[in-house]
Scaffold this active site. Structure first.
Site, PDB file in Angstrom:
ATOM      1  CE  LYS A  97       2.768  -3.995   0.889  1.00 19.02           C
ATOM      2  NZ  LYS A  97       2.027  -3.723  -0.522  1.00 19.02           N
ATOM      3  CE  LYS A 142      -2.601  -9.804  -1.969  1.00 19.61           C
ATOM      4  NZ  LYS A 142      -2.253  -8.657  -2.726  1.00 19.61           N
ATOM      5  CE  LYS A 151       4.453  -9.364  -8.249  1.00 14.04           C
ATOM      6  NZ  LYS A 151       4.475  -8.100  -8.573  1.00 14.04           N
TER       7      LYS A 151
END
Ligand code: TYM
Length: 329
Positions: free
Chosen positions: A111, A194, A197
């Site tokens: 992050k 992966k 969203k």
């Protein structure tokens, strides 16, 4: 009976990664376990602190969750922000969580790389809130995708540490769980990494048939296998992985054999995958549409979920307060 806790952030519509990582077989699971499913709306603020439409996002995820087969009369489905006991446990766990171990969490480091301009304390303590979500109900199992493994490891660490420090056996050590199989990572359609969203590489449970077809036809491939029996290239392997979840085993076998023989035509592979995805997603999308339209139902679900979740959470919190030494005067 075991207790199961699972959560999804309200940062966008649910995609196939969420479904196969955390939601499939809920229908069966909820009858065999004491299940708590919630929408992690606080967690969504760690990456999106000023969401344009928090209510709308939560409402959408709630409808999608329900459309995947959760029965609110059997399982408990609720919003994280409806259960203040979770934030109290989060605060208490923060006292036994160390800065160094939080900084070393792989998901935090990721992050920091992705949003260097917003490395907030909520992001650092994300796993502490997640641990609170899980142990507030004394969960044994947590259905999650592979990416959440580090968070479950740290949750076990906090549960163990709490038990050791306060000389108690209050919390079980919860296990990451994927419906009896290995934890999964559903890949995206963009060749690597992966399904997510925000990356624009995903198939959403709310996607229309033609959207799905278009997305799959645009999926990244390569120029094809150069020699027989070569290792399958990553973008193609990703399509095979998705196929493994939504297509018949014989279909996957057929295309894998064609790849091995260098006779594969990616156009055929994509067409087949698109149709299998359409077949898989359409009934879920239709349920989402019905549920979203029923505001009264959603209101009742949220109210009931909040009551049931708070009952369980309040019991744990009063035990924790007593263990730590808070006493009424
Ligand atoms: P979120 O919303 O990012 O993801 C929700 C669930 O979907 C899984 N998932 C995937 N699984 C396989 N392949 C993928 N491509 C894929 N993408 C997402 C995630 O592993 C996750 O299980 N931190 C959690 C939210 C949370 C939570 C909790 C979960 C907060 N508190 C307590 C369980 C228990 C998360 O990543 O949400």
């Amino acid at each position: 009976m075991e207790t199961v806790v699972s959560g999804i952030r309200s940062t966008g519509n649910l995609h196939l990664g969420n479904y196969f990582g955390a939601l499939r077989n809920f229908t069966r699971m909820q009858h065999e376990n004491n299940c708590y499913f919630f929408i992690a709306d606080y967690h969504s603020l760690t990456t999106h602190p000023t969401p344009g439409n928090l209510y709308g996002n939560v409402r959408q995820v709630l409808s999608e969750y329900l459309a995947c087969g959760i029965d609110p009369d059997v399982a408990t489905i609720y919003l994280q922000s409806d259960v203040p006991e979770v934030t109290e446990l989060y605060l208490l766990l923060n006292m036994i969580a160390y800065k160094g171990e939080l900084e070393r969490t792989t998901t935090f480091k990721e992050k920091v790389r992705n949003q260097p301009g917003n490395v907030n304390a909520g992001l650092l303590t994300y796993p502490v809130l997640m641990a609170a979500d899980i142990i507030i109900h004394k969960a044994h199992r947590v259905p999650v995708g592979k990416d959440q493994e580090p968070h479950l490891e740290i949750t076990r660490k906090f549960a163990r540490r709490f038990n050791t420090m306060y000389k108690t056996e209050c919390f079980p050590e919860p296990e990451a769980y994927n419906f009896g199989e290995k934890l999964v990572k559903i890949p995206g359609l963009d060749g690597s990494g992966k399904m997510g969203k925000t990356e624009g590489n995903g198939i959403f449970l709310s996607d229309g048939d033609n959207t799905i077809r278009k997305k799959v036809m645009r999926a990244v491939t390569d120029s094809g296998p150069a020699k027989p029996n070569q290792e399958v290239a990553e973008p193609i392997n990703n399509l095979f992985t998705i196929m493994q979840f939504v297509s018949e085993p014989a279909t996957l076998k057929h295309f894998k054999e064609q790849y091995a023989r260098c006779t594969i035509r990616y156009g055929d592979l994509k067409k087949q995958l698109a149709e299998d995805l359409v077949k898989f997603v359409a009934p879920i999308r239709e349920r989402i549409e019905d549920i979203t339209a029923d505001s009264g139902y959603l209101r009742r679900v949220v109210k009931k979920g909040k009551e049931k979740a708070r009952e369980s959470a309040a019991a744990t919190i009063s035990e924790v307060r007593e263990i730590i030494g808070f006493r009424p005067f």
